[in-house]
Design a protein around this motif. Structure first.
Motif, PDB file in Angstrom:
ATOM      1  N   CYS A 140       2.669  -8.613   2.457  1.00  0.00           N
ATOM      2  CA  CYS A 140       3.676  -7.583   2.756  1.00  0.00           C
ATOM      3  C   CYS A 140       3.023  -6.258   3.134  1.00  0.00           C
ATOM      4  O   CYS A 140       3.648  -5.422   3.797  1.00  0.00           O
ATOM      5  CB  CYS A 140       4.600  -7.387   1.552  1.00  0.00           C
ATOM      6  SG  CYS A 140       5.570  -8.845   1.115  1.00  0.00           S
ATOM      7  N   GLY A 141       1.780  -6.056   2.710  1.00  0.00           N
ATOM      8  CA  GLY A 141       1.069  -4.830   3.057  1.00  0.00           C
ATOM      9  C   GLY A 141       0.753  -4.716   4.528  1.00  0.00           C
ATOM     10  O   GLY A 141       0.329  -3.647   4.999  1.00  0.00           O
ATOM     11  N   GLN A 142       0.987  -5.804   5.288  1.00  0.00           N
ATOM     12  CA  GLN A 142       0.723  -5.767   6.729  1.00  0.00           C
ATOM     13  C   GLN A 142       1.674  -4.837   7.473  1.00  0.00           C
ATOM     14  O   GLN A 142       1.473  -4.576   8.664  1.00  0.00           O
ATOM     15  CB  GLN A 142       0.818  -7.175   7.307  1.00  0.00           C
ATOM     16  CG  GLN A 142      -0.223  -8.139   6.749  1.00  0.00           C
ATOM     17  CD  GLN A 142      -1.637  -7.634   6.934  1.00  0.00           C
ATOM     18  OE1 GLN A 142      -2.149  -7.538   8.031  1.00  0.00           O
ATOM     19  NE2 GLN A 142      -2.283  -7.278   5.832  1.00  0.00           N
ATOM     20  N   ILE A 143       2.716  -4.337   6.793  1.00  0.00           N
ATOM     21  CA  ILE A 143       3.585  -3.344   7.433  1.00  0.00           C
ATOM     22  C   ILE A 143       2.814  -2.070   7.767  1.00  0.00           C
ATOM     23  O   ILE A 143       3.280  -1.241   8.550  1.00  0.00           O
ATOM     24  CB  ILE A 143       4.792  -3.001   6.534  1.00  0.00           C
ATOM     25  CG1 ILE A 143       4.331  -2.478   5.168  1.00  0.00           C
ATOM     26  CG2 ILE A 143       5.695  -4.217   6.356  1.00  0.00           C
ATOM     27  CD1 ILE A 143       5.458  -2.028   4.264  1.00  0.00           C
ATOM     28  N   ALA A 144       1.621  -1.930   7.191  1.00  0.00           N
ATOM     29  CA  ALA A 144       0.790  -0.771   7.515  1.00  0.00           C
ATOM     30  C   ALA A 144       0.232  -0.854   8.932  1.00  0.00           C
ATOM     31  O   ALA A 144      -0.067   0.173   9.550  1.00  0.00           O
ATOM     32  CB  ALA A 144      -0.357  -0.649   6.511  1.00  0.00           C
ATOM     33  N   ALA A 146      -2.007  -2.738  -0.970  1.00  0.00           N
ATOM     34  CA  ALA A 146      -2.282  -3.351   0.328  1.00  0.00           C
ATOM     35  C   ALA A 146      -1.922  -2.400   1.465  1.00  0.00           C
ATOM     36  O   ALA A 146      -2.644  -2.315   2.471  1.00  0.00           O
ATOM     37  CB  ALA A 146      -1.508  -4.657   0.467  1.00  0.00           C
ATOM     38  N   PHE A 147      -0.823  -1.672   1.321  1.00  0.00           N
ATOM     39  CA  PHE A 147      -0.408  -0.738   2.367  1.00  0.00           C
ATOM     40  C   PHE A 147      -1.455   0.355   2.562  1.00  0.00           C
ATOM     41  O   PHE A 147      -1.856   0.661   3.694  1.00  0.00           O
ATOM     42  CB  PHE A 147       0.942  -0.110   2.023  1.00  0.00           C
ATOM     43  CG  PHE A 147       1.445   0.846   3.064  1.00  0.00           C
ATOM     44  CD1 PHE A 147       2.168   0.388   4.165  1.00  0.00           C
ATOM     45  CD2 PHE A 147       1.198   2.210   2.958  1.00  0.00           C
ATOM     46  CE1 PHE A 147       2.617   1.267   5.137  1.00  0.00           C
ATOM     47  CE2 PHE A 147       1.649   3.102   3.919  1.00  0.00           C
ATOM     48  CZ  PHE A 147       2.361   2.628   5.017  1.00  0.00           C
ATOM     49  N   VAL A 148      -1.912   0.950   1.461  1.00  0.00           N
ATOM     50  CA  VAL A 148      -2.897   2.035   1.558  1.00  0.00           C
ATOM     51  C   VAL A 148      -4.220   1.517   2.116  1.00  0.00           C
ATOM     52  O   VAL A 148      -4.816   2.137   3.014  1.00  0.00           O
ATOM     53  CB  VAL A 148      -3.114   2.693   0.183  1.00  0.00           C
ATOM     54  CG1 VAL A 148      -4.283   3.679   0.230  1.00  0.00           C
ATOM     55  CG2 VAL A 148      -1.851   3.419  -0.258  1.00  0.00           C
ATOM     56  N   PHE A 204      -3.715 -12.928   9.691  1.00  0.00           N
ATOM     57  CA  PHE A 204      -4.011 -12.530   8.312  1.00  0.00           C
ATOM     58  C   PHE A 204      -3.120 -13.300   7.341  1.00  0.00           C
ATOM     59  O   PHE A 204      -3.597 -13.808   6.315  1.00  0.00           O
ATOM     60  CB  PHE A 204      -3.798 -11.024   8.136  1.00  0.00           C
ATOM     61  CG  PHE A 204      -4.048 -10.542   6.730  1.00  0.00           C
ATOM     62  CD1 PHE A 204      -5.322 -10.206   6.316  1.00  0.00           C
ATOM     63  CD2 PHE A 204      -3.001 -10.418   5.817  1.00  0.00           C
ATOM     64  CE1 PHE A 204      -5.563  -9.765   5.018  1.00  0.00           C
ATOM     65  CE2 PHE A 204      -3.225  -9.986   4.523  1.00  0.00           C
ATOM     66  CZ  PHE A 204      -4.512  -9.659   4.124  1.00  0.00           C
ATOM     67  N   ILE A 205      -1.830 -13.374   7.645  1.00  0.00           N
ATOM     68  CA  ILE A 205      -0.901 -14.105   6.777  1.00  0.00           C
ATOM     69  C   ILE A 205      -1.311 -15.576   6.685  1.00  0.00           C
ATOM     70  O   ILE A 205      -1.286 -16.176   5.595  1.00  0.00           O
ATOM     71  CB  ILE A 205       0.536 -13.958   7.290  1.00  0.00           C
ATOM     72  CG1 ILE A 205       0.995 -12.493   7.170  1.00  0.00           C
ATOM     73  CG2 ILE A 205       1.490 -14.872   6.530  1.00  0.00           C
ATOM     74  CD1 ILE A 205       2.351 -12.208   7.798  1.00  0.00           C
ATOM     75  N   LEU A 206      -1.716 -16.161   7.813  1.00  0.00           N
ATOM     76  CA  LEU A 206      -2.154 -17.554   7.811  1.00  0.00           C
ATOM     77  C   LEU A 206      -3.378 -17.744   6.921  1.00  0.00           C
ATOM     78  O   LEU A 206      -3.436 -18.689   6.112  1.00  0.00           O
ATOM     79  CB  LEU A 206      -2.471 -18.001   9.241  1.00  0.00           C
ATOM     80  CG  LEU A 206      -3.124 -19.386   9.393  1.00  0.00           C
ATOM     81  CD1 LEU A 206      -2.210 -20.474   8.853  1.00  0.00           C
ATOM     82  CD2 LEU A 206      -3.497 -19.645  10.849  1.00  0.00           C
ATOM     83  N   LEU A 207      -4.346 -16.845   7.034  1.00  0.00           N
ATOM     84  CA  LEU A 207      -5.579 -16.987   6.267  1.00  0.00           C
ATOM     85  C   LEU A 207      -5.339 -16.819   4.767  1.00  0.00           C
ATOM     86  O   LEU A 207      -5.854 -17.594   3.950  1.00  0.00           O
ATOM     87  CB  LEU A 207      -6.607 -15.967   6.764  1.00  0.00           C
ATOM     88  CG  LEU A 207      -8.047 -16.179   6.296  1.00  0.00           C
ATOM     89  CD1 LEU A 207      -8.534 -17.573   6.658  1.00  0.00           C
ATOM     90  CD2 LEU A 207      -8.953 -15.129   6.913  1.00  0.00           C
ATOM     91  N   ILE A 208      -4.547 -15.808   4.392  1.00  0.00           N
ATOM     92  CA  ILE A 208      -4.232 -15.620   2.980  1.00  0.00           C
ATOM     93  C   ILE A 208      -3.474 -16.832   2.444  1.00  0.00           C
ATOM     94  O   ILE A 208      -3.720 -17.308   1.323  1.00  0.00           O
ATOM     95  CB  ILE A 208      -3.392 -14.337   2.777  1.00  0.00           C
ATOM     96  CG1 ILE A 208      -4.212 -13.093   3.136  1.00  0.00           C
ATOM     97  CG2 ILE A 208      -2.910 -14.237   1.327  1.00  0.00           C
ATOM     98  CD1 ILE A 208      -5.446 -12.891   2.303  1.00  0.00           C
TER      99      ILE A 208
END
Length: 583
Positions: free
Chosen positions: A95-99, A256-258, A294-298
């Protein structure tokens, strides 16, 4: 019962076969070949080719490189162990990928148009002081060196503990090859080897998942085992912002956002890639393409951890004494289950070291860029050297940083505290550094004294919390595991007499030092902003120094007076003259 491919009760380790060496060696040889190819293709060219790829790169390889730069072997080892021993709650880091859209819209266009090789040169232009540039650049170089030492040493130690692959061979091989192909091939070699290594990394994780599912029968069985043991399912998520708790959903998302905003907005590694793109459209696309990969790898690391837990549900290798650290669970599984298939062990080792190679190569290239631009290029004698000579100096700098990281990796093996310190520095620098760039872009009244104070005090406080928790012996609690189904001939070690120190057991004020590691970055950001603003206000703000409109974000340029005569000013001031070529 734990059915191993070899008898662990007798202390036998997994061994490499001929095909394993071929697979692993093939990955290293291909990476080196890519570096040699671009070294030949770009021979006798200047630093613009070596550091920025002549600003001609496209979005797909750069997006893979951006992802690989921060997906190291530590994540490949730590992700599955996190799912195994703590559950899937960490999955919400996605969810931190919104950054990333924020970085793409707010920060990237500004630095792309700026066109500087070193992002820290901007801080000198904005604040009119070399001190800010040197402090920020120095922190970046030290942070990357320590992190690279961890990236080299940690996977080498994990693999050496469960195989006959020597530790020193792993450290030297990975460090030297990454340094060599980066120093001779430059940015293009870094980017394209990152693509190769990311593909190998994903292939290795997928092979682990497929083999585990074939043994267990179905993913539904894996999921059911995880739900039954509190590794999966809605009951594992903790909602509410609780800074002293290791993981909650808000804790992880905020962290994750920061961290992602700092990584993809203002670090040398990413900004250097933005400026290497052939157009701003490609730069936008390179950021947005990171998100799905990134989502796929995590997801692959989390599913792999869940599969491994289901495999060893009745006989946990850590509790049974077969491994000594939780991060060894993935190498143990590979040697235990995949070694029956020739070549798969070599593929896994290639997977682990692909993560290490990509991080090291990206780091040494960026360190060389910062050192040349922020140190050597400011020396008149160096600035007068031919472009070819400057490029050779930069290549030797890259090679030197790589070899230095290898030396620090061996030092980390002798001084265990260095590993903890390196991880703490990495997370603690990101927040204050982001704070300084926010001040520079959006707060025209801030000055160099405030920026330096934000960097030093923000990082110091974040490190203080990290080292304080370590000094108190705080360790994360593991979810319960079982050894009931272990083989009868396996000697199970007795549990330790002392239990790990828990934050809830500490009195105040020691309890405050139990701040979750996820909050070190946000803490550094908040402290950096507060300190930077207060010090700037207390020291006369900009002190009458006129801040150029082009050096702050377009959203706040309305607050500055219109320029009187840009042409005349740029003739009088060399740095203004340099900036006028970009706007």
């Amino acid at each position: 019962m734990l059915e191993s491919s070899f008898d662990w009760s007798k202390g036998v380790r997994g061994s490499f076969g001929v095909l394993d060496y071929v697979v692993f060696g093939g990955m290293l040889a291909t990476s080196l070949a890519i570096g040699i190819y671009y070294a030949i293709k770009s021979r006798n060219k200047a630093n613009d080719e070596f550091l920025l790829g002549s600003r001609s790169l496209s979005c797909f390889p750069v997006s893979m490189s951006l992802l690989a730069s921060y997906i190291s072997a530590i994540l490949v080892l730590g992700g599955p162990s996190e799912a195994y021993y703590h559950g899937l709650q960490w999955w919400v880091i996605c969810c931190g990928q919104i950054a990333l859209p924020v970085a793409a819209v707010v920060f990237m266009p500004f630095f792309y148009e700026l066109g500087l090789t070193s992002v820290y040169e901007y801080l000198e232009l904005r604040f009119g002081s070399r001190w800010v540039r040197c402090v920020a650049g120095g922190m970046f170089v030290i942070q990357m060196l320590l992190y690279q030492a961890v990236v080299i040493y940690a996977p080498a130690l994990a693999i050496a503990s469960v195989t006959d692959f020597p530790l020193w061979v792993s450290v030297i091989t990975v460090g030297v090859i990454a340094s060599l192909y980066t120093s001779i091939g430059g940015m293009k070699a870094v980017v394209w080897t990152d693509v190769l290594q990311l593909f190998i990394l994903m292939t290795g994780l997928i092979s682990v998942i497929i083999k585990g599912l074939l043994d267990l029968g179905s993913f539904q069985k894996v999921w059911d085992v995880g739900v039954k043991n509190d590794r999966a399912g809605p009951q594992i998520f903790t909602y509410g912002y609780i800074p002293l708790q290791r993981h909650t959903v808000p804790n992880i998302i905020i962290s994750a956002f920061v961290s992602k905003l700092a990584q993809y907005s203002c670090t040398q590694t990413t900004v250097q890639r933005y400026t290497s793109m052939k157009s701003i459209t490609h730069a936008y696309m390179s950021i947005f393409l990171v998100i799905p990969f990134f989502i796929l790898l995590i997801s692959l690391t989390m599913v792999a951890g869940l599969v491994i837990f289901a495999t060893y549900e009745g006989c946990d290798p850590l509790a049974a004494g077969l491994i000594t650290q939780k991060d060894q669970i993935l190498p143990f599984f590979v040697m235990d289950r995949l070694s029956v298939v020739p070549g798969l062990t070599g593929l896994f080792v290639a997977c682990i070291f692909s993560g290490a190679l990509s991080t090291i190569s990206s780091g040494v290239n960026s360190q060389a860029a910062v050192t040349w631009e922020d140190v050597f290029s400011t020396i008149p004698r160096c600035a007068k050297l031919s472009k070819n000579t400057q490029a050779w100096i930069t290549k030797f700098l890259a090679l030197g940083y790589g070899l230095l990281a290898v030396c620090l990796a061996f030092l980390a093996g002798n001084l265990g505290g260095v590993l903890q310190a390196a991880i703490a520095v990495t997370s603690s620098v990101a927040g204050p550094l982001l704070a300084v760039f926010i001040m520079a872009l959006f707060m025209p009244f801030t000055n160099s004294k405030g920026a330096c104070a934000a960097l030093i005090i923000g990082t110091g406080i974040a490190l203080g919390f990290s080292f304080g928790g370590t000094a108190l012996g705080l360790k994360p609690e593991l979810l319960p595991t079982s050894t009931d189904a272990c083989p009868a001939n396996l000697t199970i070690p007795l549990p330790p007499d002392t239990l790990p120190v828990r934050v809830s057991d500490l009195p105040y004020p020691q309890k405050i030092l139990g701040l979750s590691y996820t909050q070190l970055g946000p803490l550094g950001l908040v402290v950096g902003l507060i300190v930077g603003v207060l010090v700037s206000l207390a020291t006369g703000m900009s002190g009458g120094r006129r801040v150029e409109r082009s050096l702050v974000h377009k959203w706040v340029r309305w607050s500055l007076p219109l320029p009187v005569d840009i042409t005349a000013r740029t003739k009088a001031h060399s740095y203004d003259n340099k900036m006028s070529t970009h706007f």
